[in-house]
Design an enzyme around this catalytic site. Structure first.
Site, PDB file in Angstrom:
ATOM      1  N   LYS A  66       0.803  -1.237   0.000  1.00 41.11           N
ATOM      2  CA  LYS A  66       0.000   0.000   0.000  1.00 41.11           C
ATOM      3  C   LYS A  66       0.832   1.281   0.000  1.00 41.11           C
ATOM      4  CE  LYS A  66      -4.097  -2.031   1.993  1.00 41.11           C
ATOM      5  NZ  LYS A  66      -5.058  -2.129   3.089  1.00 41.11           N
ATOM      6  N   ASP A 102      -9.709   2.689   2.874  1.00 40.36           N
ATOM      7  CA  ASP A 102      -9.576   2.050   4.193  1.00 40.36           C
ATOM      8  C   ASP A 102     -10.008   3.005   5.299  1.00 40.36           C
ATOM      9  OD1 ASP A 102      -8.652  -0.449   3.416  1.00 40.36           O
ATOM     10  OD2 ASP A 102      -6.523   0.085   3.612  1.00 40.36           O
TER      11      ASP A 102
HETATM   12  P1  NAP Z   1       1.758  -4.038   5.697  1.00 37.45           P
HETATM   13  O1  NAP Z   1       1.808  -2.685   5.099  1.00 37.45           O
HETATM   14  O2  NAP Z   1       2.555  -5.122   5.099  1.00 37.45           O
HETATM   15  O3  NAP Z   1       2.140  -3.916   7.256  1.00 37.45           O
HETATM   16  C1  NAP Z   1       2.226  -5.070   8.045  1.00 37.45           C
HETATM   17  C2  NAP Z   1       2.329  -4.670   9.504  1.00 37.45           C
HETATM   18  O4  NAP Z   1       2.289  -5.855  10.313  1.00 37.45           O
HETATM   19  C3  NAP Z   1       3.616  -3.951   9.838  1.00 37.45           C
HETATM   20  O5  NAP Z   1       3.372  -3.058  10.897  1.00 37.45           O
HETATM   21  C4  NAP Z   1       4.520  -5.104  10.308  1.00 37.45           C
HETATM   22  O6  NAP Z   1       5.529  -4.713  11.197  1.00 37.45           O
HETATM   23  C5  NAP Z   1       3.522  -5.955  11.051  1.00 37.45           C
HETATM   24  N1  NAP Z   1       3.922  -7.366  11.111  1.00 37.45           N
HETATM   25  C6  NAP Z   1       3.867  -8.271  10.108  1.00 37.45           C
HETATM   26  N2  NAP Z   1       4.291  -9.481  10.540  1.00 37.45           N
HETATM   27  C7  NAP Z   1       4.620  -9.315  11.842  1.00 37.45           C
HETATM   28  C8  NAP Z   1       5.114 -10.192  12.850  1.00 37.45           C
HETATM   29  N3  NAP Z   1       5.374 -11.483  12.594  1.00 37.45           N
HETATM   30  N4  NAP Z   1       5.329  -9.705  14.090  1.00 37.45           N
HETATM   31  C9  NAP Z   1       5.081  -8.401  14.358  1.00 37.45           C
HETATM   32  N5  NAP Z   1       4.611  -7.521  13.449  1.00 37.45           N
HETATM   33  C10 NAP Z   1       4.384  -7.967  12.209  1.00 37.45           C
HETATM   34  O7  NAP Z   1       0.233  -4.593   5.717  1.00 37.45           O
HETATM   35  P2  NAP Z   1      -1.111  -3.726   5.816  1.00 37.45           P
HETATM   36  O8  NAP Z   1      -1.641  -3.471   4.464  1.00 37.45           O
HETATM   37  O9  NAP Z   1      -0.854  -2.591   6.749  1.00 37.45           O
HETATM   38  O10 NAP Z   1      -2.100  -4.799   6.507  1.00 37.45           O
HETATM   39  C11 NAP Z   1      -1.997  -5.098   7.881  1.00 37.45           C
HETATM   40  C12 NAP Z   1      -3.150  -6.017   8.307  1.00 37.45           C
HETATM   41  O11 NAP Z   1      -4.402  -5.322   8.207  1.00 37.45           O
HETATM   42  C13 NAP Z   1      -3.293  -7.277   7.429  1.00 37.45           C
HETATM   43  O12 NAP Z   1      -3.648  -8.351   8.285  1.00 37.45           O
HETATM   44  C14 NAP Z   1      -4.454  -6.942   6.509  1.00 37.45           C
HETATM   45  O13 NAP Z   1      -5.146  -8.075   6.057  1.00 37.45           O
HETATM   46  C15 NAP Z   1      -5.320  -6.101   7.456  1.00 37.45           C
HETATM   47  N6  NAP Z   1      -6.225  -5.185   6.730  1.00 37.45           N
HETATM   48  C16 NAP Z   1      -7.575  -5.404   6.828  1.00 37.45           C
HETATM   49  C17 NAP Z   1      -8.443  -4.536   6.194  1.00 37.45           C
HETATM   50  C18 NAP Z   1      -9.913  -4.742   6.311  1.00 37.45           C
HETATM   51  O14 NAP Z   1     -10.661  -4.177   5.524  1.00 37.45           O
HETATM   52  N7  NAP Z   1     -10.378  -5.506   7.267  1.00 37.45           N
HETATM   53  C19 NAP Z   1      -7.964  -3.451   5.441  1.00 37.45           C
HETATM   54  C20 NAP Z   1      -6.585  -3.273   5.383  1.00 37.45           C
HETATM   55  C21 NAP Z   1      -5.719  -4.156   6.033  1.00 37.45           C
HETATM   56  P3  NAP Z   1       6.994  -4.258  10.645  1.00 37.45           P
HETATM   57  O15 NAP Z   1       6.809  -2.861  10.121  1.00 37.45           O
HETATM   58  O16 NAP Z   1       7.838  -4.309  11.852  1.00 37.45           O
HETATM   59  O17 NAP Z   1       7.354  -5.251   9.583  1.00 37.45           O
END
Ligand code: NAP
Length: 308
Positions: A66, A102
């Site tokens: 994103k 979002d």
């Molecule tokens: P992203 O940009 O890849 O960010 C991932 C985040 O999760 C980062 O803060 C990362 O930390 C952290 N993370 C990942 N693996 C980890 C682990 N093993 N231990 C600790 N922290 C970890 O992804 P995103 O787009 O922000 O999405 C994040 C979540 O929100 C996903 O599960 C996604 O499916 C969900 N989401 C849901 C909706 C909805 O409509 N319900 C909408 C958007 C997103 P680091 O920075 O330290 O790597």
């Protein structure tokens, strides 16, 4: 010509967006196909370039792209620019416009979670990726007075706080190191906890040990599949009010649909498809992994360098 809309992410197979959007196209008789494209960060620019083909209406962008997609579109909406993250690309003639739905999806979910209670003014947010940016922006613009962000890599949370420096100048927005004692102290002060990290998405891990969860917290987990993550199970057991990410998914998806088609989204059809997917397990849509084989995703691996 059948139009195409794609979800670009890595991974994508967990997503309910495909079934939900396809059901909406079909219900309105729109000749369009929603495809799941599993693309690694190195392949993102090529995937976005493909969207310039005449058959594409646009795309959803998901984990972990994103933020990285921002410089690849021709124009950003004011909101996407302010957030620094894009979850929808729509066409304006030949131009690709980056939107962020979002924020509206999260605000709608937060209103539902809070219900008749007083809207809190203090929140703890876990995560500092694209979704966390939308969440923090929503809290800033909704009048929250203190928001504390915890992230596995502290520097990324600090970069996000710097990014929002001006828009958050009227309130207390800060990043804190993810240590249990610090987290515990902040959870005792807050009324709202949002998990915007990917923890719980592909494993049953929880970001917070159950014993740290105080009762009467409102807890939103953006993860929606499984419908009750370990975090939400523990929070419900601690008598917290809980909500998963399904309502946010529906609301951001409805706004995406409207941007691609110019038609009001059939919310009842989309919700029915989400109910079906939740009850029967994910509808297995074919995943396009691109030209190269995609190895199993390691969510614990270091992400690409974030934008500051
Ligand atoms: P992203 O940009 O890849 O960010 C991932 C985040 O999760 C980062 O803060 C990362 O930390 C952290 N993370 C990942 N693996 C980890 C682990 N093993 N231990 C600790 N922290 C970890 O992804 P995103 O787009 O922000 O999405 C994040 C979540 O929100 C996903 O599960 C996604 O499916 C969900 N989401 C849901 C909706 C909805 O409509 N319900 C909408 C958007 C997103 P680091 O920075 O330290 O790597």
């Amino acid at each position: 010509m059948t139009n195409r809309v794609v979800l670009i992410g890595h991974p994508v197979a967990h997503s309910f967006s495909g079934g939900m959007q396809q059901a909406a196209f079909d219900a309105l008789g729109i000749d369009a196909r929603y495809e799941l494209w599993d693309r690694r960060p190195l392949d993102l620019a090529d995937a976005v370039a493909e969207l310039r083909g005449d058959d594409f209406l646009g795309a959803n962008i998901t984990i972990p792209h994103k933020e990285h997609v921002v410089p690849l579109v021709d124009k950003l909406t004011e909101e996407a620019q302010a957030i620094g993250a894009v979850n929808v690309i729509a066409r304006d003639g030949k131009r690709l416009i980056g939107h962020n739905t979002d924020v509206a999806g999260f605000k709608s979910a937060l209103d539902k979670l809070v219900g008749r209670q007083k809207m809190p003014r203090y929140a703890v947010v876990l995560g500092a990726g694209g979704a966390a940016r939308a969440v923090v922006y929503a809290l800033i613009t909704d009048g929250f007075q203190r928001v504390v962000v915890f992230n596995r890599h502290l520097h990324r949370a600090e970069g996000m706080v710097r990014h929002f420096g001006k828009s958050a100048s009227h309130m207390d927005l800060r990043a804190m190191p993810w240590h249990e004692s610090v987290l515990e102290a902040e959870l005792l002060k807050t009324k709202l906890l949002v998990n915007a990290s990917s923890i719980g998405l592909v494993t049953n891990e929880t970001p917070i040990p159950a014993e740290l969860l105080p009762p009467d917290l409102m807890v939103m987990d953006l993860v929606y599949n499984p419908s009750q993550s370990q975090l939400l199970k523990d929070a419900a057991a601690a008598r917290c009010t809980v909500m998963n990410g399904e309502h946010m998914l529906l609301q951001q998806g409805a706004r995406s649909f409207e941007l691609w088609t110019g038609k009001p989204a059939p919310l009842d059809v989309m919700q029915a498809e989400l109910d079906r997917a939740r009850e029967q397990g994910l509808r297995q849509m074919p995943v396009d992994t691109g030209s190269t084989a995609v190895p199993p995703v390691d969510l614990a691996a270091d992400p690409p360098a974030p934008r500051g």
